[in-house]
Design an enzyme around this catalytic site. Structure first.
Site, PDB file in Angstrom:
ATOM      1  N   HIS B 136      16.608 -20.546 172.871  1.00 25.92           N
ATOM      2  CA  HIS B 136      15.397 -20.847 172.099  1.00 25.92           C
ATOM      3  C   HIS B 136      15.358 -22.361 171.867  1.00 25.92           C
ATOM      4  O   HIS B 136      16.401 -23.002 171.800  1.00 25.92           O
ATOM      5  CB  HIS B 136      15.522 -20.106 170.763  1.00 25.92           C
ATOM      6  CG  HIS B 136      14.288 -20.127 169.902  1.00 25.92           C
ATOM      7  ND1 HIS B 136      13.931 -21.211 169.136  1.00 25.92           N
ATOM      8  CD2 HIS B 136      13.348 -19.180 169.668  1.00 25.92           C
ATOM      9  CE1 HIS B 136      12.823 -20.925 168.467  1.00 25.92           C
ATOM     10  NE2 HIS B 136      12.440 -19.706 168.775  1.00 25.92           N
ATOM     11  N   ASP B 213      23.998 -18.370 168.329  1.00 27.86           N
ATOM     12  CA  ASP B 213      22.688 -18.134 167.722  1.00 27.86           C
ATOM     13  C   ASP B 213      22.483 -16.617 167.699  1.00 27.86           C
ATOM     14  O   ASP B 213      22.186 -16.008 168.726  1.00 27.86           O
ATOM     15  CB  ASP B 213      21.616 -18.840 168.549  1.00 27.86           C
ATOM     16  CG  ASP B 213      20.194 -18.466 168.121  1.00 27.86           C
ATOM     17  OD1 ASP B 213      20.038 -17.600 167.232  1.00 27.86           O
ATOM     18  OD2 ASP B 213      19.247 -19.024 168.692  1.00 27.86           O
ATOM     19  N   CYS B 377       8.930 -20.020 172.609  1.00 26.08           N
ATOM     20  CA  CYS B 377       9.847 -21.130 172.306  1.00 26.08           C
ATOM     21  C   CYS B 377      11.003 -21.177 173.291  1.00 26.08           C
ATOM     22  O   CYS B 377      12.115 -21.590 172.951  1.00 26.08           O
ATOM     23  CB  CYS B 377      10.366 -21.064 170.873  1.00 26.08           C
ATOM     24  SG  CYS B 377       9.106 -21.292 169.627  1.00 26.08           S
TER      25      CYS B 377
END
Lengths: 151, 420
Positions: B136, B213, B377
């Site tokens: 991302h 993440d 994104c």
């Protein structure tokens, strides 16, 4: 679904599937890129301008049906017109798709451009329809400057 | 806070009573354009159960005060609730202690915190930072900024056409200049579940710390930071049924202790004079200013809610649902799935021949169906597949097969409008 058909008129679908004036214009002396970072629509408009006259127009890029069809119809309608005419049509087109003007749209003057009237019911799509116009105005005004953005 | 949870008791075979679960989420009862809402944009943000909404409003109605500040009753109560949410978060990811749980605004701020503080402490000119091709933007740009500041180099682990990372290339990228690896547990645009434990083990062979993440992982399965060996693990409350405004950075104590402060302000200090400031203990050193107390409390309620459902039940239910969606979507003529990873959760990205995702997304919206149309994104992922955008349906445990069928039916209408 009927309001979808209002938006996605036959002519819009046709210009989307078979875009007119698509590709780099040989002999163009002006061009500008329009980019909408929010959705990634990207259009470059090429113009051959002779004095006050727009001799020819083309575009390339990628985007949604509204954006691509708008570029296709715009280049079809404005080739051969004067720079002043183009500016006046931009104002009328902007009013048409935003519905901001209190006046009824001047359909006679707008001609084929009137097919985009459905856009006014979908405010999030106004930028799709106007992106090629912003690129055109940037090309006519400055010619070779940085990309214009509708964001 | 406790009401309406009676339907969620665990039973022997893990399963979800989806009708009961849906009643816990007030928004799922609404209509969009006159049709029942089908919410398939969970990877962007999830909906919130009544228990979370009540926890937030209950805090404001009966306990609102600043935390760590006062001797008065409300401040003590607010502090207990806020720190109670931290303990729930610790337990969720199985961290060793609450000192390792820093509340942030979201995953983005958690990653920025590490890029900034770790970068300042450890990254020097000529050093390298390794990320992956499926990150991302929030796990790309903070590292790019760090590399520009420090004169370091960003290296990118490539992926296969399937949407799986190339571990052979990953091994080759790591070297004595690599200071940190930052990689998604689950890719938000493809749904790929990366082999994180293996990737961490490979990095640890060279003593390279790894930031994971976990924004797209924690809503779907239990992430145990100690079992994974993660040095940093970042995620967002709002994607896991909590409010916006509360995110989490797990950081191993030994590492966190060595990092300089991220932001200065109140709450992160022990004492301040104009000559010198000494900093507060962990984790407060990394929480400058008044935090989003209500959001953290709401996140605590979301964790309770997911615990009551049970992670086994959530995984089993969603696994079947997503497999059903993959089958249903891939059997529509003209629909092409983007990414076919070996292990997928939560997300199915696809394109419809001749129809730009923004046009499709709008027609689907008019059928009451919320999906994401765009680059999600992850512009490098879109470039990799040579598409400007995709349609992305992303799922949660409250979605149903009927909703997948509604999506399939609505895609037929998209094709009808476009005659594609």
């Amino acid at each position: 679904m009927s309001d979808m058909r209002e938006l996605y008129q036959e002519m819009i679908l046709d210009h989307h599937k078979h875009p007119r004036n698509f590709g780099r214009l040989t002999g163009a002396n002006r061009h500008a890129e329009g980019f909408n970072p929010l959705c990634g629509d990207r259009v470059t408009v090429y113009a051959l301008v002779d004095g006050d006259s727009i001799r020819d127009l083309s575009f390339e890029g990628s985007g949604c049906a509204i954006c691509m069809a708008s570029a296709s119809v715009m280049t079809d309608e404005l080739a051969g017109k004067s720079v002043d005419d183009a500016e006046q049509l931009f104002v009328k087109f902007h009013d048409l798709v935003t519905g901001e003007s209190a006046k009824e749209p001047d359909l006679d003057v707008l001609g084929k451009l009137a097919v985009f009237m459905g856009v006014r019911e979908f405010p999030v799509r106004v930028k799709c329809a106007t992106l090629p116009w912003h690129a055109l105005r940037a090309a006519l005004k400055d010619g070779e400057k940085a990309p214009v953005s509708t964001e | 806070m406790e009401r309406e949870t009676g339907t969620m008791t665990r039973i022997a075979k893990p399963t979800i009573d989806v009708a009961a679960v849906r009643r816990d989420f007030p928004i799922l009862a609404r209509e969009v354009h006159g049709k029942p809402l089908v919410y398939l944009d969970n990877a962007a943000t999830s909906q919130k159960p009544r228990a979370v909404i009540d926890a937030v409003s209950g805090y404001y109605e009966s306990a609102n005060a600043n935390v760590h500040r006062g001797v008065h009753t409300l401040s003590v109560l607010a502090t207990e609730m806020y720190e109670g949410a931290r303990e729930k978060t610790r337990a969720l990811v199985n961290a060793a202690e609450t000192a390792e749980i820093v509340f942030t605004r979201g995953t983005t701020e958690a990653i920025n915190l590490v890029a900034s503080s770790f970068g300042q402490a450890r990254v020097r000119p000529g050093d390298e930072v390794v990320i992956s091709a499926m990150e991302h933007h929030s796990n790309i740009v903070p590292w790019q900024l760090l590399c520009q500041r420090a004169g370091a180099k960003l290296r990118v682990v490539p992926m296969e056409k399937s949407g799986d990372l190339r571990l052979d290339e990953y091994r080759k990228l790591l070297n004595e200049r690599t200071r940190i690896v930052a990689v998604a547990h689950v890719c938000n645009s493809l749904g790929t579940v990366n082999p994180i434990a293996e990737m961490i083990a490979i990095a640890h062979e060279r003593d390279i710390p790894v930031l994971v993440d976990g924004a797209q992982a924690v809503p779907h399965f239990r992430a145990d930071v100690r079992a994974l060996g993660a040095d940093f693990y970042a995620f967002s409350g709002h994607k896991m049924f909590g409010p916006t405004g509360a995110g989490v950075l797990y950081a191993r104590r030994a590492l966190l202790e060595t990092l300089p402060p991220y932001q200065g302000g109140g709450d992160m200090i022990a004492s301040v004079t104009f000559e010198k400031t000494t900093y507060n203990v962990l984790p407060h050193r990394f929480e400058a200013g008044t935090p989003d107390i209500a959001a953290a409390i709401g996140l605590g309620a979301a964790i309770d809610y997911m615990d009551a459902l049970g992670s086994d039940a959530i995984e089993a239910y969603e696994g079947e649902l997503v497999a059903y969606a993959v089958d249903a979507l891939s059997s529509i003529p003209g629909v092409t799935l983007v990414g076919t990873p070996k292990h997928r959760v939560g997300v199915v990205s696809f394109t419809i021949e001749g129809v730009h995702p923004h046009d499709a997304g709008m027609i689907l919206d008019h059928e009451g169906i919320a999906i994401r149309a765009g680059h999600h994104c992850t512009q490098p992922v879109m470039d990799f597949y040579g598409v400007p955008a995709t349609n992305r349906a992303s799922f949660a445990f409250y979605n149903t097969r009927d909703e997948v069928d509604r999506l399939v039916g609505a895609i037929a209408k998209v094709r009808e409008v476009f005659k594609s």
